[in-house]
Design a protein around this motif. Structure first.
Motif, PDB file in Angstrom:
ATOM      1  N   MET A 107      -2.655   2.556   4.933  1.00 37.76           N
ATOM      2  CA  MET A 107      -1.501   3.457   5.050  1.00 37.76           C
ATOM      3  C   MET A 107      -1.609   4.551   3.991  1.00 37.76           C
ATOM      4  N   HIS A 108      -1.188   5.752   4.324  1.00 33.91           N
ATOM      5  CA  HIS A 108      -1.224   6.897   3.411  1.00 33.91           C
ATOM      6  C   HIS A 108      -0.392   6.599   2.172  1.00 33.91           C
ATOM      7  N   ILE A 109      -0.809   7.175   1.024  1.00 32.17           N
ATOM      8  CA  ILE A 109      -0.119   6.863  -0.234  1.00 32.17           C
ATOM      9  C   ILE A 109       1.342   7.278  -0.205  1.00 32.17           C
ATOM     10  N   PHE A 110       1.699   8.235   0.658  1.00 29.07           N
ATOM     11  CA  PHE A 110       3.096   8.647   0.777  1.00 29.07           C
ATOM     12  C   PHE A 110       3.678   8.227   2.125  1.00 29.07           C
ATOM     13  N   LEU A 111       3.200   7.063   2.644  1.00 28.61           N
ATOM     14  CA  LEU A 111       3.725   6.494   3.886  1.00 28.61           C
ATOM     15  C   LEU A 111       3.593   7.464   5.052  1.00 28.61           C
ATOM     16  N   ASP A 112       2.524   8.254   5.048  1.00 36.52           N
ATOM     17  CA  ASP A 112       2.228   9.196   6.133  1.00 36.52           C
ATOM     18  C   ASP A 112       3.306  10.249   6.329  1.00 36.52           C
ATOM     19  N   LEU A 113       4.071  10.513   5.286  1.00 34.78           N
ATOM     20  CA  LEU A 113       5.094  11.549   5.374  1.00 34.78           C
ATOM     21  C   LEU A 113       4.463  12.925   5.195  1.00 34.78           C
ATOM     22  N   VAL A 171      14.877   9.744   6.689  1.00 36.62           N
ATOM     23  CA  VAL A 171      13.485  10.209   6.836  1.00 36.62           C
ATOM     24  C   VAL A 171      12.503   9.060   7.023  1.00 36.62           C
ATOM     25  N   LEU A 172      12.952   7.811   6.830  1.00 43.22           N
ATOM     26  CA  LEU A 172      12.067   6.666   7.017  1.00 43.22           C
ATOM     27  C   LEU A 172      12.635   5.698   8.062  1.00 43.22           C
ATOM     28  N   PRO A 173      12.987   6.201   9.246  1.00 43.56           N
ATOM     29  CA  PRO A 173      13.645   5.335  10.231  1.00 43.56           C
ATOM     30  C   PRO A 173      12.714   4.356  10.904  1.00 43.56           C
ATOM     31  N   GLY A 174      11.413   4.635  10.912  1.00 44.59           N
ATOM     32  CA  GLY A 174      10.490   3.790  11.660  1.00 44.59           C
ATOM     33  C   GLY A 174       9.855   2.681  10.850  1.00 44.59           C
ATOM     34  N   LEU A 175      10.266   2.504   9.585  1.00 43.39           N
ATOM     35  CA  LEU A 175       9.630   1.515   8.721  1.00 43.39           C
ATOM     36  C   LEU A 175      10.532   0.328   8.428  1.00 43.39           C
ATOM     37  N   GLY A 176      11.586   0.147   9.209  1.00 41.12           N
ATOM     38  CA  GLY A 176      12.493  -0.966   8.969  1.00 41.12           C
ATOM     39  C   GLY A 176      13.488  -0.651   7.863  1.00 41.12           C
ATOM     40  N   TRP A 190       3.733   3.001  -3.972  1.00 40.96           N
ATOM     41  CA  TRP A 190       3.966   3.118  -5.415  1.00 40.96           C
ATOM     42  C   TRP A 190       3.842   4.554  -5.899  1.00 40.96           C
ATOM     43  N   PRO A 191       2.888   5.350  -5.387  1.00 38.79           N
ATOM     44  CA  PRO A 191       2.867   6.765  -5.805  1.00 38.79           C
ATOM     45  C   PRO A 191       4.160   7.499  -5.459  1.00 38.79           C
ATOM     46  N   LEU A 192       4.738   7.199  -4.283  1.00 40.32           N
ATOM     47  CA  LEU A 192       6.000   7.842  -3.904  1.00 40.32           C
ATOM     48  C   LEU A 192       7.123   7.391  -4.833  1.00 40.32           C
ATOM     49  N   ILE A 193       7.155   6.092  -5.160  1.00 43.55           N
ATOM     50  CA  ILE A 193       8.166   5.585  -6.089  1.00 43.55           C
ATOM     51  C   ILE A 193       8.027   6.258  -7.454  1.00 43.55           C
ATOM     52  N   ALA A 194       6.774   6.407  -7.921  1.00 46.02           N
ATOM     53  CA  ALA A 194       6.546   7.050  -9.224  1.00 46.02           C
ATOM     54  C   ALA A 194       7.006   8.502  -9.198  1.00 46.02           C
TER      55      ALA A 194
END
Length: 281
Positions: free
Chosen positions: A1-7, A43-48, A231-235
């Motif tokens: 999966m992309h480091i930013f959840l494919d966003l 913005v993250l509706p498809g990830l549960g 984790w990169p997105l969280i950081a």
């Protein structure tokens, strides 16, 4: 999966801006999660449900650790009550983890209406000034004389050697709420410590802030283990949130409370509208 959840890059940049705004709002009036959580859900509706909640909780933990450090540095009269941390904190953290586990199993379609109702209710409290920034409320007590008086008052109403059952019950309910939803949980926790123990805000905030950070970390650990994360997105969002807190603290000193309250109202109404659109239209 992309480091930013494919966003898309534009969405990541917008998330960072929203996180900065959340930190700014939280530093001035509290309730920064009112801004950040609805947008993550949008913005993250498809990830549960676990993924947006886990990211929101982890970013909030970083922001709260930063604000706690700033508060203790600027308010030397703040004291930590190790006994309260041991039992009240444990109850709060365990309930926060249980709430997070419950929330992670809710489908996003069921979770959105719950969030909309809760956030609108909390927004009303923020607008009415019921969840004002604890540090601002404690400011008059930050002088050496006031701190001494607060410490004396705290010592007089210390829980002593026993467990304070009303505080344990309120800590458990607040922890459960924090795990499921989260925004303004820190304000609820502070008020319960202050009112039940009849301590000064200065003495209450140190202990309450540590418990809040532990609730955030416990809830985040459960949620992150239940779904994909980045984790990169969280950081990135954590750095933006901390920067927003620093800006918010400076705006508070310059009398920017009215402006930020207006921004908070507009931002939350917009994101709640987006959630309602995704849910029913």
């Amino acid at each position: 999966m992309h480091i930013f959840l494919d966003l898309p890059g534009r969405t990541v940049a917008l998330l960072a801006l929203v996180s900065l705004l959340a930190g700014l709002v939280d530093a001035i009036v509290g309730g920064g999660g009112l801004v950040q959580l609805p947008f993550l859900l949008a913005v993250l509706p498809g990830l549960g449900t676990a993924t947006p909640l886990g990211i929101n909780k982890a970013v909030s933990a970083l922001g709260n650790i930063s604000s706690a450090a700033v508060y203790w540095r600027r308010n030397p009269g703040t004291r930590l009550n190790r006994q309260l941390l041991a039992w009240s904190g444990t109850v709060a953290v365990l309930c926060a983890m249980a709430g997070a586990l419950l929330a992670s199993g809710l489908p996003i379609g069921l979770f959105r209406p719950i969030v909309i109702v809760v956030l609108v209710a909390i927004l009303w409290l923020v607008v009415r000034g019921r969840l004002a920034r604890p540090a601002a409320a404690a400011a008059p007590s930050s002088t050496p004389g006031a701190s001494s008086a607060g410490a004396s008052s705290a010592g007089a109403s210390s829980p002593g050697g026993g467990v304070n059952l009303p505080l344990a019950a309120s800590s458990g309910m607040i922890g459960l709420y924090d795990g499921i939803i989260g925004p303004a949980a820190g304000s609820f926790l502070l008020l319960s410590h202050q009112r039940i123990l009849r301590r000064s805000l200065v003495d209450s905030l140190g202990t309450a802030k540590v418990i809040q950070c532990c609730m955030n970390i416990g809830g985040a650990a459960v949620l992150i283990s239940r779904g994909p994360t980045s984790w990169p997105l969280i950081a990135l969002l954590g750095v933006a949130n901390i920067a927003g807190s620093a800006i918010g603290a400076r705006l508070t000193l310059r009398g920017g409370d009215v402006f930020v309250r207006a921004v908070l109202v507009l931002a939350v109404l917009a994101t709640v509208g987006k959630l309602a659109h995704d849910q029913w239209l």
